[in-house]
Write a protein that holds these residues in place. Structure first.
Motif, PDB file in Angstrom:
ATOM      1  N   ARG A  48       3.201  -3.250  -7.116  1.00  0.00           N
ATOM      2  CA  ARG A  48       3.560  -2.092  -6.310  1.00  0.00           C
ATOM      3  C   ARG A  48       4.567  -1.176  -7.024  1.00  0.00           C
ATOM      4  N   PHE A  82       3.881   3.819  -2.478  1.00  0.00           N
ATOM      5  CA  PHE A  82       3.210   2.880  -3.377  1.00  0.00           C
ATOM      6  C   PHE A  82       4.004   1.580  -3.516  1.00  0.00           C
ATOM      7  N   GLU A 141      -7.034   7.076   1.521  1.00  0.00           N
ATOM      8  CA  GLU A 141      -6.594   6.312   0.349  1.00  0.00           C
ATOM      9  C   GLU A 141      -6.970   7.054  -0.937  1.00  0.00           C
ATOM     10  N   ARG A 183      -3.338  -2.018  -1.226  1.00  0.00           N
ATOM     11  CA  ARG A 183      -4.341  -2.051  -2.283  1.00  0.00           C
ATOM     12  C   ARG A 183      -4.395  -3.426  -2.958  1.00  0.00           C
ATOM     13  N   PHE A 218       2.894   2.467  -9.969  1.00  0.00           N
ATOM     14  CA  PHE A 218       2.793   3.926  -9.863  1.00  0.00           C
ATOM     15  C   PHE A 218       4.100   4.593 -10.284  1.00  0.00           C
ATOM     16  N   TRP A 226      -2.797  -0.913  -8.706  1.00  0.00           N
ATOM     17  CA  TRP A 226      -1.747  -0.114  -8.073  1.00  0.00           C
ATOM     18  C   TRP A 226      -1.120  -0.816  -6.874  1.00  0.00           C
ATOM     19  N   GLY A 227      -1.555  -2.010  -6.530  1.00  0.00           N
ATOM     20  CA  GLY A 227      -1.015  -2.681  -5.354  1.00  0.00           C
ATOM     21  C   GLY A 227      -1.167  -4.179  -5.426  1.00  0.00           C
ATOM     22  N   SER A 264      -2.486   8.881   0.606  1.00  0.00           N
ATOM     23  CA  SER A 264      -1.451   7.892   0.346  1.00  0.00           C
ATOM     24  C   SER A 264      -2.043   6.757  -0.474  1.00  0.00           C
ATOM     25  N   ALA A 265      -1.221   5.728  -0.700  1.00  0.00           N
ATOM     26  CA  ALA A 265      -1.689   4.554  -1.422  1.00  0.00           C
ATOM     27  C   ALA A 265      -2.835   3.883  -0.679  1.00  0.00           C
ATOM     28  N   ASN A 301       1.117   0.414   1.251  1.00  0.00           N
ATOM     29  CA  ASN A 301       0.268   0.055   0.112  1.00  0.00           C
ATOM     30  C   ASN A 301      -0.387  -1.298   0.370  1.00  0.00           C
ATOM     31  N   ILE A 323      -4.984   9.330  -8.429  1.00  0.00           N
ATOM     32  CA  ILE A 323      -3.663   8.786  -8.775  1.00  0.00           C
ATOM     33  C   ILE A 323      -3.255   9.257 -10.166  1.00  0.00           C
TER      34      ILE A 323
END
Length: 393
Positions: free
Chosen positions: A199, A180, A139, A188, A202, A192-193, A123-124, A186, A145
């Motif tokens: 968010r 994401f 992650e 991150r 992605f 990507w976060g 996942s994210a 998410n 990704i």
């Protein structure tokens, strides 16, 4: 004489594709593919039975990556070896003039090591879903990704080559695209976060890749749709304010429609009981005619469908009811509404092309929401303000 329903009128997308009416079969899990993701003859029969009347038929979801399988009996589009079966599937779905749309996704943390044959779900971020027996995912790395983005592109190429009329990106129902975007899944701090704009990254990169593939491979108009769930109940989680920002951005992307996944079409906020405006009307206002909308959720009778069109929504998706009554459109068109079936009997399953695996999924997950003829029914009004067991159908 047939009633002049708006939902029977054709619609032409900006890319030039015309669909014969505004009724859509939404993506519904049928759990009937082979173990490794190939389509079965049972599925082809199911598609032929249900394909006739609607303007668009959106398929059960297909996973784009080996790590993206979400459940047993799921269709796969991870490799060119699936093309012969997918070609038969597109042909079956298009019988009677429906446009065949293939929904694609990556399950992310909504899978598990059993489904993935011993491999940890991804996942994210390494945050487990708030559901019973959920496993903590790994992650994703940046190269992983980028590979999944490529996988969405390759899946789109295969859908074009198989003869589908479009694809739908499954950004709803808590799967990877939604993971994401969600502040719950998410956490991150890279590109990507972070904030709500980051968010979105992605999903926007997936859309960008899919659009480039359509431009390269499609020789005639090809639809790209995006499905979204407007809220989450987790804390932290997606709230309507986040969704409205995301939708404002999505409306200017190279997609052809936005599909709002809910269990009740007129649902109001899950998180703010004082907000009594239906979410779909908020989204319609935010879109401001930039994209056509598909609305779904417990629509059954012709009057239910027409109410959606009367509100200015472009398409109405009818899920569980079209499982029970595949000739719903034909009966409306022939002024035979009195014969429409609104319950389902176990005696009718073969006639309806519903496999034992699909029936088990429906009865375990949806229970009384299927309107099983000899069992207690449910009150669909109970889902005005909360999640339903049949989100998106």
């Amino acid at each position: 004489m047939t009633t002049a329903y708006k939902f029977l009128e054709p619609y032409t997308f900006k890319n030039g594709m015309t669909v014969k009416n505004r009724v859509v079969i939404p993506p519904m899990t049928e759990a009937s593919s082979f173990e490794e993701g190939s389509i079965t003859t049972d599925e082809l029969r199911y598609f032929r039975i249900h394909s006739g009347g609607v303007g668009m038929f959106i398929s059960p979801v297909a996973n784009v990556s080996e790590s993206g399988k979400g459940f047993e009996g799921q269709l796969s589009i991870t490799d060119d070896r699936f093309l012969p079966g997918l070609t038969k599937m597109a042909s079956a779905m298009k019988q009677g003039g429906a446009k065949a749309i293939l929904q694609i996704f990556h399950a992310g943390r909504m899978s598990n090591s059993k489904v993935l044959r011993g491999t940890q779900a991804v996942s994210a971020s390494a945050v487990a879903a708030e559901r019973p027996n959920a496993e903590t995912p790994r992650e994703l790395t940046n190269p992983e990704i980028e590979q999944i983005i490529d996988d969405f592109g390759e899946a789109t190429r295969r859908a074009i080559q198989a003869g589908f009329d479009g694809i739908e990106l499954h950004g709803a129902n808590t799967y990877l695209l939604q993971q994401f975007f969600s502040p719950h899944s998410n956490r991150r701090t890279d590109k990507w976060g972070g904030n709500v704009q980051k968010r979105m990254t992605f999903a926007l990169e997936v859309i960008k890749r899919v659009h480039s593939v359509v431009t390269q491979y499609a020789k005639e108009p090809f639809i790209v749709g995006y499905r979204i769930s407007p809220e989450e109940i987790e804390t932290p989680g997606i709230r309507l304010a986040d969704t409205m920002q995301f939708i404002d951005v999505l409306a200017d992307q190279p997609i052809d429609y936005l599909h709002i996944s809910m269990g009740y079409v007129w649902r109001t906020s899950l998180n703010d009981e004082t907000d009594t405006e239906p979410i779909i009307l908020k989204i319609k206002r935010q879109i401001h005619n930039r994209l056509p909308l598909i609305s779904v959720g417990s629509v059954e009778q012709p009057a239910d469908a027409e109410k959606v069109l009367d509100a200015g929504i472009d398409f109405v998706a009818i899920g569980r009811e079209l499982l029970r009554e595949p000739n719903w459109i034909q009966k409306v068109e022939s002024n035979d509404e009195e014969s429409i079936r609104y319950t389902i009997s176990i005696q009718d399953l073969d006639e309806l092309g519903i496999t034992p695996a699909m029936w088990n999924f429906l009865t375990v997950r949806l229970k009384s929401a299927m309107h099983i003829s000899n069992q207690p029914d449910y009150d669909k009004g109970q889902f005005d303000h909360r999640l339903a067991p049949h989100e998106g159908a």
